[in-house]
Write a protein that holds these residues in place. Sequence first.
Motif, PDB file in Angstrom:
ATOM      1  N   UNK A 130     -21.402  18.041  16.804  1.00  0.00           N
ATOM      2  CA  UNK A 130     -21.660  18.502  18.151  1.00  0.00           C
ATOM      3  C   UNK A 130     -22.228  19.914  18.070  1.00  0.00           C
ATOM      4  N   UNK A 131     -23.320  20.157  18.725  1.00  0.00           N
ATOM      5  CA  UNK A 131     -23.961  21.467  18.709  1.00  0.00           C
ATOM      6  C   UNK A 131     -23.590  22.262  19.957  1.00  0.00           C
ATOM      7  N   UNK A 132     -23.422  23.573  19.775  1.00  0.00           N
ATOM      8  CA  UNK A 132     -23.164  24.469  20.897  1.00  0.00           C
ATOM      9  C   UNK A 132     -24.105  25.658  20.748  1.00  0.00           C
ATOM     10  N   UNK A 133     -24.609  26.143  21.857  1.00  0.00           N
ATOM     11  CA  UNK A 133     -25.522  27.278  21.859  1.00  0.00           C
ATOM     12  C   UNK A 133     -24.739  28.581  21.964  1.00  0.00           C
ATOM     13  N   UNK A 134     -25.176  29.600  21.211  1.00  0.00           N
ATOM     14  CA  UNK A 134     -24.591  30.936  21.306  1.00  0.00           C
ATOM     15  C   UNK A 134     -25.450  31.736  22.282  1.00  0.00           C
ATOM     16  N   UNK A 135     -24.803  32.286  23.312  1.00  0.00           N
ATOM     17  CA  UNK A 135     -25.521  33.052  24.327  1.00  0.00           C
ATOM     18  C   UNK A 135     -25.602  34.520  23.934  1.00  0.00           C
ATOM     19  N   UNK A 136     -26.337  35.321  24.726  1.00  0.00           N
ATOM     20  CA  UNK A 136     -26.667  36.699  24.356  1.00  0.00           C
ATOM     21  C   UNK A 136     -25.448  37.603  24.150  1.00  0.00           C
ATOM     22  N   UNK A 137     -24.322  37.324  24.738  1.00  0.00           N
ATOM     23  CA  UNK A 137     -23.119  38.133  24.534  1.00  0.00           C
ATOM     24  C   UNK A 137     -22.208  37.529  23.472  1.00  0.00           C
ATOM     25  N   UNK A 138     -22.718  36.570  22.703  1.00  0.00           N
ATOM     26  CA  UNK A 138     -21.926  35.924  21.670  1.00  0.00           C
ATOM     27  C   UNK A 138     -21.017  34.833  22.209  1.00  0.00           C
ATOM     28  N   UNK A 139     -21.216  34.468  23.460  1.00  0.00           N
ATOM     29  CA  UNK A 139     -20.372  33.457  24.088  1.00  0.00           C
ATOM     30  C   UNK A 139     -20.872  32.056  23.778  1.00  0.00           C
ATOM     31  N   UNK A 140     -19.920  31.124  23.688  1.00  0.00           N
ATOM     32  CA  UNK A 140     -20.244  29.715  23.536  1.00  0.00           C
ATOM     33  C   UNK A 140     -19.453  28.939  24.579  1.00  0.00           C
ATOM     34  N   UNK A 141     -19.962  27.779  24.932  1.00  0.00           N
ATOM     35  CA  UNK A 141     -19.262  26.908  25.873  1.00  0.00           C
ATOM     36  C   UNK A 141     -18.599  25.802  25.071  1.00  0.00           C
ATOM     37  N   UNK A 142     -17.296  25.657  25.256  1.00  0.00           N
ATOM     38  CA  UNK A 142     -16.569  24.580  24.579  1.00  0.00           C
ATOM     39  C   UNK A 142     -16.739  23.320  25.422  1.00  0.00           C
ATOM     40  N   UNK A 143     -17.288  22.275  24.847  1.00  0.00           N
ATOM     41  CA  UNK A 143     -17.532  21.053  25.617  1.00  0.00           C
ATOM     42  C   UNK A 143     -16.252  20.511  26.274  1.00  0.00           C
ATOM     43  N   UNK A 144     -16.434  19.886  27.436  1.00  0.00           N
ATOM     44  CA  UNK A 144     -15.318  19.365  28.227  1.00  0.00           C
ATOM     45  C   UNK A 144     -14.431  18.413  27.433  1.00  0.00           C
ATOM     46  N   UNK A 145     -15.030  17.573  26.598  1.00  0.00           N
ATOM     47  CA  UNK A 145     -14.242  16.615  25.821  1.00  0.00           C
ATOM     48  C   UNK A 145     -13.281  17.334  24.867  1.00  0.00           C
ATOM     49  N   UNK A 146     -13.736  18.425  24.281  1.00  0.00           N
ATOM     50  CA  UNK A 146     -12.884  19.188  23.357  1.00  0.00           C
ATOM     51  C   UNK A 146     -11.810  19.933  24.134  1.00  0.00           C
ATOM     52  N   UNK A 147     -12.179  20.539  25.285  1.00  0.00           N
ATOM     53  CA  UNK A 147     -11.181  21.228  26.118  1.00  0.00           C
ATOM     54  C   UNK A 147     -10.083  20.262  26.540  1.00  0.00           C
ATOM     55  N   UNK A 148     -10.479  19.048  26.901  1.00  0.00           N
ATOM     56  CA  UNK A 148      -9.505  18.035  27.322  1.00  0.00           C
ATOM     57  C   UNK A 148      -8.601  17.651  26.153  1.00  0.00           C
TER      58      UNK A 148
END
Length: 83
Positions: free
Chosen positions: A1-19
């Motif tokens: 699963x790929x996640x993008x790193x945003x300009x402040x070093x933030x990433x979004x944890x996909x909903x399936x993983x959060x669940x």
Amino acid sequence: MLMKVFNKGQVVIPAAIRKELGLNVGDMLDINLNSDRACIELKKAEKASGRLAGSLSTYARGKTFPSKKQMRNALAKGMAHEA
């Protein structure tokens, strides 16, 4: 699963993983870096209250809690002292 790193070093944890981890808004994550494998490990952090539960029990042994009247008197005394 790929996640993008945003300009402040933030990433979004996909909903399936959060669940799967039971993550909710405001939860803390414990992050471990594995330099050898060039990866990070995320896990839901323990609640601080769980780590502290009972930590003062030996201190409180043999002591009684103040009554409501004693607390009101102490509060009144403290407020009078500040004025």
